[in-house]
Motif scaffolding. Structure first.
Motif, PDB file in Angstrom:
ATOM      1  N   GLY A  50      44.259  47.292  44.053  1.00  0.00           N
ATOM      2  CA  GLY A  50      43.710  47.475  45.392  1.00  0.00           C
ATOM      3  C   GLY A  50      42.898  46.301  45.907  1.00  0.00           C
ATOM      4  N   PHE A  51      42.090  45.674  45.055  1.00  0.00           N
ATOM      5  CA  PHE A  51      41.295  44.522  45.491  1.00  0.00           C
ATOM      6  C   PHE A  51      41.067  43.601  44.299  1.00  0.00           C
ATOM      7  N   CYS A  52      40.713  42.377  44.579  1.00  0.00           N
ATOM      8  CA  CYS A  52      40.579  41.373  43.524  1.00  0.00           C
ATOM      9  C   CYS A  52      39.227  41.378  42.827  1.00  0.00           C
ATOM     10  N   GLY A  53      38.230  41.904  43.460  1.00  0.00           N
ATOM     11  CA  GLY A  53      36.897  41.854  42.883  1.00  0.00           C
ATOM     12  C   GLY A  53      36.120  40.671  43.449  1.00  0.00           C
ATOM     13  N   GLU A  54      34.842  40.643  43.184  1.00  0.00           N
ATOM     14  CA  GLU A  54      33.986  39.632  43.802  1.00  0.00           C
ATOM     15  C   GLU A  54      34.199  38.226  43.245  1.00  0.00           C
ATOM     16  N   ALA A  56      37.197  36.899  42.347  1.00  0.00           N
ATOM     17  CA  ALA A  56      38.596  36.482  42.488  1.00  0.00           C
ATOM     18  C   ALA A  56      38.987  36.534  43.959  1.00  0.00           C
ATOM     19  N   SER A  57      40.047  35.822  44.297  1.00  0.00           N
ATOM     20  CA  SER A  57      40.536  35.773  45.677  1.00  0.00           C
ATOM     21  C   SER A  57      42.002  36.172  45.715  1.00  0.00           C
ATOM     22  N   MET A  58      42.425  36.742  46.854  1.00  0.00           N
ATOM     23  CA  MET A  58      43.825  37.092  47.052  1.00  0.00           C
ATOM     24  C   MET A  58      44.644  35.807  47.128  1.00  0.00           C
ATOM     25  N   MET A  59      45.811  35.834  46.492  1.00  0.00           N
ATOM     26  CA  MET A  59      46.728  34.706  46.545  1.00  0.00           C
ATOM     27  C   MET A  59      48.124  35.241  46.269  1.00  0.00           C
ATOM     28  N   ASN A  83      48.414  39.256  42.274  1.00  0.00           N
ATOM     29  CA  ASN A  83      48.129  38.647  43.575  1.00  0.00           C
ATOM     30  C   ASN A  83      46.668  38.238  43.706  1.00  0.00           C
ATOM     31  N   CYS A  84      46.023  37.971  42.584  1.00  0.00           N
ATOM     32  CA  CYS A  84      44.635  37.537  42.599  1.00  0.00           C
ATOM     33  C   CYS A  84      44.473  36.357  41.654  1.00  0.00           C
ATOM     34  N   VAL A  85      43.585  35.458  42.015  1.00  0.00           N
ATOM     35  CA  VAL A  85      43.287  34.294  41.185  1.00  0.00           C
ATOM     36  C   VAL A  85      41.765  34.177  41.092  1.00  0.00           C
ATOM     37  N   CYS A  86      41.286  33.807  39.908  1.00  0.00           N
ATOM     38  CA  CYS A  86      39.836  33.647  39.734  1.00  0.00           C
ATOM     39  C   CYS A  86      39.330  32.503  40.603  1.00  0.00           C
ATOM     40  N   LYS A  87      38.132  32.677  41.122  1.00  0.00           N
ATOM     41  CA  LYS A  87      37.502  31.639  41.936  1.00  0.00           C
ATOM     42  C   LYS A  87      37.149  30.439  41.057  1.00  0.00           C
ATOM     43  N   LEU A  96      37.576  42.392  29.279  1.00  0.00           N
ATOM     44  CA  LEU A  96      36.976  43.081  30.429  1.00  0.00           C
ATOM     45  C   LEU A  96      37.980  43.281  31.559  1.00  0.00           C
ATOM     46  N   GLN A  97      39.058  42.501  31.555  1.00  0.00           N
ATOM     47  CA  GLN A  97      40.087  42.498  32.590  1.00  0.00           C
ATOM     48  C   GLN A  97      39.501  42.223  33.973  1.00  0.00           C
ATOM     49  N   LEU A  98      38.717  41.142  34.022  1.00  0.00           N
ATOM     50  CA  LEU A  98      38.176  40.654  35.292  1.00  0.00           C
ATOM     51  C   LEU A  98      37.771  39.201  35.125  1.00  0.00           C
TER      52      LEU A  98
END
Length: 121
Positions: A50-54, A56-59, A83-87, A96-98
């Motif tokens: 649903g979302f990437c988390g604080e 990570a960014s959508m890509m 569809n997310c990449v770490c900042k 932790l899977q984040l």
């Protein structure tokens, strides 16, 4: 005959997706038995539901080999993955899977630069 046309219209996107995602680079497809982590039993599906988390960014097509505390890949198979990449300055923590700050990685883990370390399915 109408049902056949409807079936064809339903199958067309699936066939198109297969042709778009297929690759001729058979040597580029990794088998987890030859990855740097041969004990790995399975890859992680999409942890970003649903979302990437604080951190990570959508890509679109972020890939399957994010940098982790333990591994940094020189190459990666041409799969979309998640569809997310770490900042910047963050790495993916497989337990932790984040995404966490690279400085928050365990001190006893020394990152290895490897040919390829696949994380995501």
């Amino acid at each position: 005959m109408v049902w056949f046309k409807s079936l064809c219209l339903l199958l067309l996107p699936a066939l198109l997706m297969i042709s778009v995602t297929s690759t001729d680079d058979e040597d580029h497809i990794l088998d987890h038995d030859v990855d740097p982590d041969p004990g790995r039993m399975k890859y992680i599906w999409n942890p970003f539901l649903g979302f990437c988390g604080e951190n990570a960014s959508m890509m679109r097509c972020a890939g399957v080999c994010p940098e982790t505390c333990a591994f940094k890949s020189l190459k990666c198979p041409k799969f979309c993955g998640v569809n997310c990449v770490c900042k910047p300055n963050y790495v993916y923590d497989e337990k932790l899977q984040l995404c966490i700050l690279k400085s928050d990685c365990p001190q006893d883990v020394k990152q290895q630069v490897v040919e390829s370390h696949r994380v995501f399915q």
